[in-house]
Design an enzyme around this catalytic site. Structure first.
Site, PDB file in Angstrom:
ATOM      1  N   CYS A 169      27.853-115.998  20.430  1.00  0.00           N
ATOM      2  CA  CYS A 169      29.192-115.861  21.003  1.00  0.00           C
ATOM      3  C   CYS A 169      29.216-114.795  22.088  1.00  0.00           C
ATOM      4  CB  CYS A 169      30.212-115.550  19.906  1.00  0.00           C
ATOM      5  SG  CYS A 169      30.370-116.909  18.723  1.00  0.00           S
ATOM      6  N   THR A 170      28.427-113.748  21.916  1.00  0.00           N
ATOM      7  CA  THR A 170      28.333-112.708  22.940  1.00  0.00           C
ATOM      8  C   THR A 170      27.699-113.279  24.201  1.00  0.00           C
ATOM      9  OG1 THR A 170      28.221-110.951  21.304  1.00  0.00           O
ATOM     10  CG2 THR A 170      27.350-110.444  23.495  1.00  0.00           C
TER      11      THR A 170
END
Length: 156
Positions: free
Chosen positions: A47-48
């Protein structure tokens, strides 16, 4: 499992809390093209990577007329930490009840490490200026997704 959106569908409207203490209502963005992407959890590796890719591309996407909204079940406080930690420039929205995730087909059964689980389905939906779905992708990969999105939209 929620029905997935397909091109031609009218996107369900929503109002969600953002990472800066405000609210964003989708219908207030009419007149602009909008990329809405759904991700499982802030500050996790995939997600980062995806958020950083969108953030790095935000200026060029805006020049092409797109606004970007990232939605996860995380609380606004966690999203604010995520934005600060990774210097994110896009708008992050909180859907802790998962109502928007379900309405957009981005929550339901998925495979995780060979097991069937219920959770956020990494998805991206692109809306035209009237709020109609022009593109919808489900079960996308976090890495390389923004580059693929740009290619599919004819922006490269």
């Amino acid at each position: 499992m929620s029905d997935r959106l397909t091109p031609g569908d009218t996107a369900p409207d929503f109002t969600l809390a953002d990472d800066r203490g405000g609210e964003v209502t989708l219908s207030s963005l009419r007149g602009r093209k909008v990329i809405v992407y759904f991700y499982p959890a802030a500050m996790t590796p995939g997600c980062t990577k995806q958020a950083c890719d969108f953030s790095d591309s935000l200026e060029s996407l805006r020049k092409d007329g797109y606004e970007v909204l990232g939605i996860s079940p995380d609380k606004p406080e966690k999203l604010a930490k995520f934005r600060e930690r990774d210097a994110l420039t896009l708008t992050l929205l909180s859907d802790p009840d998962k109502d928007v995730l379900r309405a957009w087909g981005a929550y339901g059964e998925k495979k995780l490490y060979g097991k069937t689980v219920e959770g956020v389905i990494r998805s991206t939906v692109v809306l035209d200026e009237e709020g109609t779905v022009s593109h919808a992708w489900y079960n996308v990969k976090a890495t390389g997704h923004v580059a693929k999105l740009r290619r599919d939209l004819g922006l490269d």
